[in-house]
Design an enzyme around this catalytic site. Structure first.
Site, PDB file in Angstrom:
ATOM      1  N   GLY A  12      77.804  67.574 -46.988  1.00 40.71           N
ATOM      2  CA  GLY A  12      78.298  66.816 -45.834  1.00 40.71           C
ATOM      3  C   GLY A  12      78.394  67.729 -44.628  1.00 40.71           C
ATOM      4  O   GLY A  12      79.229  67.543 -43.749  1.00 40.71           O
ATOM      5  N   VAL A  63      74.887  63.722 -52.805  1.00 38.08           N
ATOM      6  CA  VAL A  63      75.656  64.452 -53.832  1.00 38.08           C
ATOM      7  C   VAL A  63      75.967  63.601 -55.062  1.00 38.08           C
ATOM      8  O   VAL A  63      76.288  64.148 -56.121  1.00 38.08           O
ATOM      9  CB  VAL A  63      76.976  65.032 -53.257  1.00 38.08           C
ATOM     10  CG1 VAL A  63      76.708  66.065 -52.188  1.00 38.08           C
ATOM     11  CG2 VAL A  63      77.907  63.926 -52.744  1.00 38.08           C
ATOM     12  N   TYR A 166      89.766  56.008 -52.206  1.00 40.72           N
ATOM     13  CA  TYR A 166      89.803  57.319 -51.541  1.00 40.72           C
ATOM     14  C   TYR A 166      90.979  58.152 -52.053  1.00 40.72           C
ATOM     15  O   TYR A 166      90.810  59.324 -52.427  1.00 40.72           O
ATOM     16  CB  TYR A 166      89.911  57.105 -50.025  1.00 40.72           C
ATOM     17  CG  TYR A 166      89.905  58.381 -49.223  1.00 40.72           C
ATOM     18  CD1 TYR A 166      88.709  59.040 -48.952  1.00 40.72           C
ATOM     19  CD2 TYR A 166      91.085  58.919 -48.715  1.00 40.72           C
ATOM     20  CE1 TYR A 166      88.698  60.214 -48.203  1.00 40.72           C
ATOM     21  CE2 TYR A 166      91.080  60.086 -47.969  1.00 40.72           C
ATOM     22  CZ  TYR A 166      89.881  60.731 -47.716  1.00 40.72           C
ATOM     23  OH  TYR A 166      89.867  61.893 -46.978  1.00 40.72           O
ATOM     24  N   ALA A 168      92.625  57.882 -54.804  1.00 43.75           N
ATOM     25  CA  ALA A 168      92.436  58.238 -56.219  1.00 43.75           C
ATOM     26  C   ALA A 168      91.493  59.432 -56.352  1.00 43.75           C
ATOM     27  O   ALA A 168      91.733  60.344 -57.157  1.00 43.75           O
ATOM     28  CB  ALA A 168      91.880  57.037 -56.995  1.00 43.75           C
ATOM     29  N   ILE A 199      92.193  64.475 -38.809  1.00 47.69           N
ATOM     30  CA  ILE A 199      91.291  65.383 -38.091  1.00 47.69           C
ATOM     31  C   ILE A 199      90.307  64.558 -37.265  1.00 47.69           C
ATOM     32  O   ILE A 199      89.830  63.510 -37.719  1.00 47.69           O
ATOM     33  CB  ILE A 199      90.518  66.286 -39.087  1.00 47.69           C
ATOM     34  CG1 ILE A 199      91.485  66.978 -40.060  1.00 47.69           C
ATOM     35  CG2 ILE A 199      89.661  67.308 -38.344  1.00 47.69           C
ATOM     36  CD1 ILE A 199      92.513  67.889 -39.439  1.00 47.69           C
TER      37      ILE A 199
HETATM   38  P1  NAD Z   1      82.401  62.542 -41.584  1.00 42.25           P
HETATM   39  O1  NAD Z   1      82.097  61.118 -41.902  1.00 42.25           O
HETATM   40  O2  NAD Z   1      82.532  62.957 -40.164  1.00 42.25           O
HETATM   41  O3  NAD Z   1      81.326  63.493 -42.288  1.00 42.25           O
HETATM   42  C1  NAD Z   1      80.979  63.312 -43.632  1.00 42.25           C
HETATM   43  C2  NAD Z   1      79.578  63.869 -43.864  1.00 42.25           C
HETATM   44  O4  NAD Z   1      79.231  63.650 -45.236  1.00 42.25           O
HETATM   45  C3  NAD Z   1      78.497  63.193 -43.019  1.00 42.25           C
HETATM   46  O5  NAD Z   1      77.626  64.160 -42.487  1.00 42.25           O
HETATM   47  C4  NAD Z   1      77.775  62.287 -44.005  1.00 42.25           C
HETATM   48  O6  NAD Z   1      76.404  62.063 -43.663  1.00 42.25           O
HETATM   49  C5  NAD Z   1      77.915  63.112 -45.276  1.00 42.25           C
HETATM   50  N1  NAD Z   1      77.741  62.320 -46.496  1.00 42.25           N
HETATM   51  C6  NAD Z   1      78.219  61.072 -46.753  1.00 42.25           C
HETATM   52  N2  NAD Z   1      77.826  60.684 -47.981  1.00 42.25           N
HETATM   53  C7  NAD Z   1      77.088  61.692 -48.496  1.00 42.25           C
HETATM   54  C8  NAD Z   1      76.408  61.876 -49.727  1.00 42.25           C
HETATM   55  N3  NAD Z   1      76.376  60.919 -50.677  1.00 42.25           N
HETATM   56  N4  NAD Z   1      75.762  63.066 -49.951  1.00 42.25           N
HETATM   57  C9  NAD Z   1      75.756  64.025 -48.997  1.00 42.25           C
HETATM   58  N5  NAD Z   1      76.376  63.896 -47.811  1.00 42.25           N
HETATM   59  C10 NAD Z   1      77.028  62.738 -47.569  1.00 42.25           C
HETATM   60  O7  NAD Z   1      83.742  62.848 -42.402  1.00 42.25           O
HETATM   61  P2  NAD Z   1      84.801  64.044 -42.230  1.00 42.25           P
HETATM   62  O8  NAD Z   1      85.999  63.465 -41.588  1.00 42.25           O
HETATM   63  O9  NAD Z   1      84.172  65.246 -41.653  1.00 42.25           O
HETATM   64  O10 NAD Z   1      85.161  64.288 -43.755  1.00 42.25           O
HETATM   65  C11 NAD Z   1      84.694  65.423 -44.469  1.00 42.25           C
HETATM   66  C12 NAD Z   1      85.605  65.640 -45.665  1.00 42.25           C
HETATM   67  O11 NAD Z   1      86.936  65.883 -45.195  1.00 42.25           O
HETATM   68  C13 NAD Z   1      85.682  64.432 -46.606  1.00 42.25           C
HETATM   69  O12 NAD Z   1      85.714  64.881 -47.949  1.00 42.25           O
HETATM   70  C14 NAD Z   1      87.008  63.786 -46.213  1.00 42.25           C
HETATM   71  O13 NAD Z   1      87.575  63.075 -47.272  1.00 42.25           O
HETATM   72  C15 NAD Z   1      87.826  65.032 -45.867  1.00 42.25           C
HETATM   73  N6  NAD Z   1      88.996  64.710 -45.006  1.00 42.25           N
HETATM   74  C16 NAD Z   1      88.827  64.250 -43.728  1.00 42.25           C
HETATM   75  C17 NAD Z   1      89.966  63.962 -42.959  1.00 42.25           C
HETATM   76  C18 NAD Z   1      89.873  63.480 -41.522  1.00 42.25           C
HETATM   77  O14 NAD Z   1      90.921  63.131 -40.944  1.00 42.25           O
HETATM   78  N7  NAD Z   1      88.723  63.467 -40.898  1.00 42.25           N
HETATM   79  C19 NAD Z   1      91.247  64.125 -43.501  1.00 42.25           C
HETATM   80  C20 NAD Z   1      91.350  64.585 -44.813  1.00 42.25           C
HETATM   81  C21 NAD Z   1      90.230  64.872 -45.562  1.00 42.25           C
END
Ligand code: NAD
Length: 268
Positions: A12, A63, A166, A168, A199
């Protein structure tokens, strides 16, 4: 080994927090492998981070698909020959509580956020252990180099009613992190997680334009602001570094103080 010879995979890695991690680890001197389903953004970022000079590589990877993950490892080995750090980060959300979440959405979120984390971590762990054995590295040396970082969330601990799947998966990631840390410790591979709060990524864009929703987040965030992806990448940089050489099996929450807050507010 010079830090410029170390290799990091970021799943990602083309957008949001993953993109910030790709940039930060590249600045730290890593060769970075950006693994993502978003080919356009991934290729653009790999160009920016030095694909032409063999400092960065984009690999299209879903993934949740075992063959796609095998291909990611094969492409990484073929380009850079080794792996030192994994940021296991690709994640998705699907709205739905226990009354209305569809089976398809449940499976989709599990497939990426849990099975996907497992498939990538398993391949990378096997590769790391092979490298450690082949090089005859002492565990002390290895411990300072090999690091796996799972992107968890405050939702590993705090629940949202309409994000059942999510929440879980993130709870499971914290336990998976501990189990992996115990299994890999004898080999010298450290495994930790990061638990971000709110974030500023695409996931939060909808909220950014909604004052009431934003006020609700602020009321639960002692630092009174949304976090920046760079502030999560900084934690990944630390966990990937030798400075974190005695940390394994932990989750570091980077949440503006949210987990420390001990009073309740209405959920609507
Ligand atoms: P985002 O949607 O901005 O980015 C996610 C990325 O993952 C994207 O580039 C997307 O193309 C890629 N992706 C989606 N499905 C995929 C797959 N099957 N295989 C490969 N790549 C794939 O999200 P984000 O906010 O940057 O989140 C990133 C991580 O941080 C996640 O695990 C999310 O749960 C975690 N997170 C985010 C926040 C927040 O507030 N943004 C808070 C807590 C945790």
């Amino acid at each position: 080994m010079a830090s410029s010879d170390r290799v990091a995979i970021i799943t990602g890695g083309a957008n949001g927090i993953g993109k910030a991690c790709s940039r930060r680890l590249s600045e730290d001197g890593f060769k970075v492998v950006i693994a993502d389903v978003d080919k356009e953004s991934g290729l653009e970022l790999a160009d920016e981070l030095g694909a032409a000079k063999e400092r960065a590589l984009f690999v299209t990877c879903d993934v949740s698909d075992r063959l796609s993950v095998s291909n990611l490892l094969a492409e990484t080995r073929s380009a850079f020959e080794r792996i030192d750090v994994l940021v296991n980060n690709a994640g998705i959300v699907a709205k739905g509580d226990i009354l209305d979440l569809s089976e398809a959405d449940f499976d989709r979120v599990m497939g990426v956020n849990l099975k996907g984390f497992f498939l990538v971590a398993r391949e990378v762990s096997r590769q790391m252990v092979d490298q450690i054995k082949e090089a005859g590295e002492r565990h002390d040396d290895a411990r300072r180099r090999y690091s796996i970082i799972n992107m968890s969330s405050v939702n590993a601990v705090m629940a949202i009613p309409d994000q059942l799947a999510y929440c879980a998966t993130k709870g499971a990631i914290d336990q998976m992190t501990k189990s992996m840390a115990l299994a890999l410790a004898p080999h010298g591979v450290r495994v930790n997680a990061i638990g971000p709060g709110s974030i500023n990524t695409d996931v939060l864009k909808a909220v950014n334009d909604d004052k009431a929703a934003m006020d609700k987040i602020m009321s639960r965030t002692p630092l009174q602001r949304i976090g920046d992806p760079d502030e999560i990448a900084a934690v990944a940089s630390f966990l990937a570094s030798r400075d974190a050489s005695y940390i394994t099996g932990s989750t570091i929450y980077a949440d503006g103080g949210r987990m420390a807050l001990n009073y309740t507010v209405p959920i609507d």
